[in-house]
Design a protein around this motif. Structure first.
Motif, PDB file in Angstrom:
ATOM      1  N   PRO A  19       8.597  -6.435   6.485  1.00 28.75           N
ATOM      2  CA  PRO A  19       7.817  -7.679   6.558  1.00 28.75           C
ATOM      3  C   PRO A  19       7.013  -7.939   5.295  1.00 28.75           C
ATOM      4  N   LEU A  20       6.735  -6.882   4.538  1.00 28.35           N
ATOM      5  CA  LEU A  20       5.975  -7.034   3.283  1.00 28.35           C
ATOM      6  C   LEU A  20       6.399  -5.882   2.380  1.00 28.35           C
ATOM      7  N   ASP A  21       7.280  -6.173   1.454  1.00 31.31           N
ATOM      8  CA  ASP A  21       7.767  -5.146   0.534  1.00 31.31           C
ATOM      9  C   ASP A  21       6.971  -5.289  -0.761  1.00 31.31           C
ATOM     10  N   GLY A  22       6.200  -4.241  -1.059  1.00 32.43           N
ATOM     11  CA  GLY A  22       5.292  -4.332  -2.198  1.00 32.43           C
ATOM     12  C   GLY A  22       3.855  -4.415  -1.706  1.00 32.43           C
ATOM     13  N   THR A  23       3.555  -3.681  -0.631  1.00 34.50           N
ATOM     14  CA  THR A  23       2.200  -3.711  -0.047  1.00 34.50           C
ATOM     15  C   THR A  23       1.141  -3.307  -1.072  1.00 34.50           C
ATOM     16  N   ASN A  24       1.451  -2.312  -1.886  1.00 26.75           N
ATOM     17  CA  ASN A  24       0.469  -1.859  -2.873  1.00 26.75           C
ATOM     18  C   ASN A  24       0.139  -2.984  -3.871  1.00 26.75           C
ATOM     19  N   SER A  42       0.053   7.595  -1.212  1.00 27.43           N
ATOM     20  CA  SER A  42       0.405   6.313  -1.858  1.00 27.43           C
ATOM     21  C   SER A  42       1.207   5.384  -0.950  1.00 27.43           C
ATOM     22  N   ASP A  43       1.038   5.493   0.352  1.00 30.36           N
ATOM     23  CA  ASP A  43       1.814   4.670   1.292  1.00 30.36           C
ATOM     24  C   ASP A  43       0.826   3.943   2.209  1.00 30.36           C
ATOM     25  N   PHE A  44       0.668   2.632   1.995  1.00 33.27           N
ATOM     26  CA  PHE A  44      -0.376   1.898   2.694  1.00 33.27           C
ATOM     27  C   PHE A  44       0.216   0.840   3.621  1.00 33.27           C
ATOM     28  N   GLY A  76      12.325  -2.372  12.423  1.00 37.34           N
ATOM     29  CA  GLY A  76      11.270  -2.918  11.567  1.00 37.34           C
ATOM     30  C   GLY A  76      10.474  -1.778  10.966  1.00 37.34           C
ATOM     31  N   GLU A  77      10.022  -1.941   9.736  1.00 38.28           N
ATOM     32  CA  GLU A  77       9.260  -0.853   9.111  1.00 38.28           C
ATOM     33  C   GLU A  77       8.041  -0.486   9.944  1.00 38.28           C
ATOM     34  N   GLU A  78       7.349  -1.483  10.485  1.00 40.95           N
ATOM     35  CA  GLU A  78       6.094  -1.199  11.167  1.00 40.95           C
ATOM     36  C   GLU A  78       6.258  -0.911  12.653  1.00 40.95           C
ATOM     37  N   GLY A 136      14.729   7.709  -2.717  1.00 41.75           N
ATOM     38  CA  GLY A 136      13.966   7.776  -1.470  1.00 41.75           C
ATOM     39  C   GLY A 136      13.603   6.446  -0.833  1.00 41.75           C
ATOM     40  N   LEU A 137      14.434   5.432  -1.000  1.00 42.23           N
ATOM     41  CA  LEU A 137      14.137   4.152  -0.332  1.00 42.23           C
ATOM     42  C   LEU A 137      14.544   4.211   1.143  1.00 42.23           C
ATOM     43  N   SER A 138      13.962   3.331   1.930  1.00 43.13           N
ATOM     44  CA  SER A 138      14.226   3.287   3.372  1.00 43.13           C
ATOM     45  C   SER A 138      15.199   2.142   3.673  1.00 43.13           C
ATOM     46  N   ALA A 146       8.416  -2.954 -11.107  1.00 38.17           N
ATOM     47  CA  ALA A 146       7.690  -4.122 -10.628  1.00 38.17           C
ATOM     48  C   ALA A 146       7.024  -3.904  -9.274  1.00 38.17           C
ATOM     49  N   GLY A 147       7.542  -2.985  -8.421  1.00 41.56           N
ATOM     50  CA  GLY A 147       6.827  -2.615  -7.206  1.00 41.56           C
ATOM     51  C   GLY A 147       7.290  -3.250  -5.906  1.00 41.56           C
ATOM     52  N   SER A 148       8.432  -3.927  -5.917  1.00 44.03           N
ATOM     53  CA  SER A 148       9.029  -4.390  -4.661  1.00 44.03           C
ATOM     54  C   SER A 148      10.534  -4.166  -4.777  1.00 44.03           C
ATOM     55  N   ALA A 149      11.011  -3.121  -4.105  1.00 46.31           N
ATOM     56  CA  ALA A 149      12.432  -2.768  -4.248  1.00 46.31           C
ATOM     57  C   ALA A 149      13.338  -3.919  -3.806  1.00 46.31           C
ATOM     58  N   ALA A 150      12.934  -4.634  -2.753  1.00 47.58           N
ATOM     59  CA  ALA A 150      13.778  -5.741  -2.273  1.00 47.58           C
ATOM     60  C   ALA A 150      13.907  -6.824  -3.348  1.00 47.58           C
ATOM     61  N   THR A 209      13.308   0.014 -12.040  1.00 42.74           N
ATOM     62  CA  THR A 209      13.241   1.292 -11.331  1.00 42.74           C
ATOM     63  C   THR A 209      12.047   1.301 -10.387  1.00 42.74           C
ATOM     64  N   GLY A 210      11.993   2.321  -9.542  1.00 41.11           N
ATOM     65  CA  GLY A 210      10.813   2.602  -8.739  1.00 41.11           C
ATOM     66  C   GLY A 210      10.508   4.072  -8.917  1.00 41.11           C
ATOM     67  N   VAL A 211       9.240   4.426  -8.984  1.00 37.82           N
ATOM     68  CA  VAL A 211       8.903   5.838  -9.231  1.00 37.82           C
ATOM     69  C   VAL A 211       8.848   6.601  -7.898  1.00 37.82           C
ATOM     70  N   PRO A 212       9.272   7.863  -7.896  1.00 41.44           N
ATOM     71  CA  PRO A 212       9.269   8.642  -6.639  1.00 41.44           C
ATOM     72  C   PRO A 212       7.864   9.135  -6.322  1.00 41.44           C
ATOM     73  N   PHE A 213       6.984   8.229  -5.899  1.00 42.07           N
ATOM     74  CA  PHE A 213       5.567   8.576  -5.741  1.00 42.07           C
ATOM     75  C   PHE A 213       5.265   9.256  -4.413  1.00 42.07           C
ATOM     76  N   ARG A 214       6.144   9.084  -3.430  1.00 41.73           N
ATOM     77  CA  ARG A 214       5.877   9.710  -2.121  1.00 41.73           C
ATOM     78  C   ARG A 214       6.438  11.119  -2.091  1.00 41.73           C
TER      79      ARG A 214
HETATM   80  C1  IPD Z   1       7.849   0.026  -1.382  1.00 43.17           C
HETATM   81  C2  IPD Z   1       8.268  -0.881  -2.517  1.00 43.17           C
HETATM   82  C3  IPD Z   1       8.255  -0.122  -3.828  1.00 43.17           C
HETATM   83  C4  IPD Z   1       9.134   1.095  -3.777  1.00 43.17           C
HETATM   84  C5  IPD Z   1       8.781   1.970  -2.591  1.00 43.17           C
HETATM   85  C6  IPD Z   1       8.817   1.156  -1.308  1.00 43.17           C
HETATM   86  P1  IPD Z   1       6.543  -1.027   0.735  1.00 43.17           P
HETATM   87  O1  IPD Z   1       7.872  -0.667  -0.143  1.00 43.17           O
HETATM   88  O2  IPD Z   1       9.557  -1.377  -2.306  1.00 43.17           O
HETATM   89  O3  IPD Z   1       8.744  -0.900  -4.884  1.00 43.17           O
HETATM   90  O4  IPD Z   1       8.995   1.823  -4.953  1.00 43.17           O
HETATM   91  O5  IPD Z   1       9.674   3.045  -2.536  1.00 43.17           O
HETATM   92  O6  IPD Z   1       8.504   1.972  -0.218  1.00 43.17           O
HETATM   93  O7  IPD Z   1       5.963   0.262   1.218  1.00 43.17           O
HETATM   94  O8  IPD Z   1       5.619  -1.780  -0.137  1.00 43.17           O
HETATM   95  O9  IPD Z   1       7.140  -1.843   1.832  1.00 43.17           O
END
Ligand code: IPD
Ligand code: CA
Ligand code: CA
Length: 266
Positions: free
Chosen positions: A83-88, A37-39, A66-68, A205-207, A183-187, A153-158
């Motif tokens: 650079p893009l938080d909420g890629t999914n 689930s990490d794209f 940088g993340e990338e 587990g956020l970075s 919502a899918g963007s922690a930032a 919240t964010g779900v611990p999917f990784r």
């Molecule tokens: C993700 C988003 C998401 C959070 C993940 C992050 P990414 O960042 O912030 O909301 O739940 O833990 O990794 O991979 O889209 O930059």
């Protein structure tokens, strides 16, 4: 405006243009998987390159995380970039994603920018200077009653390691709070807490690049942000809990048995 903030905003907007061009024109995405689930797409990479090259034009000696592209440079000033938080969300055309840029000087977060290109909303904070949305002062919500609170919240999917503890916490919030959002963007989640749109937020587990800008935004907006175990928030310990002081206390109490059972220490 602080010169570092000026460049942070300029680089966030340049990344926003790249992201929106792909988004609005429906251009083809090259999607790679970094893990479960990490794209990542070419857009994440191009946006990060645009941010770093914009900063380097003004500050050729600064360091980056940088993340990338990872870590580069040696300097007491470091730019921490998602650079893009909420890629999914971006990949699915779900219009909720952001660019997160923080500046750290001698290990202390000093400037923060989170930019939502779809809504053209710019969240900024400078240490000791408060937090703003589009230049207007923002503060965390003053709400005192958790039963009315809207919690993000964010779900611990990784890393599914903490899933059991997480589900316990989820149940507590569903049962005792006013509402729950993922919502899918922690930032952006952290920016929304700073702006009083969410009354609290937690995630495992956020970075560092997910939270660096959000930490300063929340602190400058009068909120509390800690490690889920209760200790001080740290960039490299991405289990976080944030809210105003009253709601933070209520959530900490509700979450304590799960933190204890899962041996989560800060
Ligand atoms: C993700 C988003 C998401 C959070 C993940 C992050 P990414 O960042 O912030 O909301 O739940 O833990 O990794 O991979 O889209 O930059
Ligand atoms: Ca991220
Ligand atoms: Ca990202």
């Amino acid at each position: 405006m602080h010169p570092l903030m000026n460049i942070a905003i300029r680089s966030a907007r340049s990344a926003g243009q790249i992201i929106l061009r792909y988004y609005r024109q429906g251009l083809d995405l090259e999607i790679e998987s970094k893990g479960p689930s990490d794209f990542v797409t070419q857009v994440d990479k191009q946006a990060e390159e645009a941010i770093i090259s914009t900063v380097r034009r003004s500050y050729p000696d600064h360091a980056f995380l940088g993340e990338e592209s990872g870590s580069s440079g040696q300097s007491s000033v470091r730019w921490i970039i998602d650079p893009l938080d909420g890629t999914n969300n971006f990949i699915h055309g779900f219009p909720h994603f952001s660019i997160s840029i923080a500046v750290e000087e001698s290990g202390v977060l000093s400037q923060a920018v989170v930019y939502d290109p779809v809504r053209d909303e710019l969240f900024t904070a400078g240490r000791g200077e408060g937090a703003q949305l589009d230049g207007r002062r923002i503060r965390v919500a003053p709400l005192r009653d958790p039963r009315l609170a809207l919690i993000g919240t964010g779900v611990p999917f990784r890393d599914k390691m903490h899933l059991e503890a997480y589900m316990g916490m989820f149940r507590e919030v569903v049962r005792d709070c006013g509402g729950l959002r993922r919502a899918g963007s922690a930032a952006l989640d952290l920016s929304y807490v700073a702006a009083g749109r969410l009354d609290g937020f937690w995630e495992f587990g956020l970075s560092p690049w997910d939270i660096a800008a959000g930490i300063l935004l929340i602190q400058e907006a009068g909120g509390i942000i800690t490690h889920l175990g209760g200790g001080p928030v740290q960039l490299n310990q991405g289990h976080i809990l944030t809210a105003n002081p009253t709601i933070h206390r209520a959530l900490s109490t509700a979450f304590a048995p799960y933190i204890l059972a899962d041996r989560i220490v800060d």
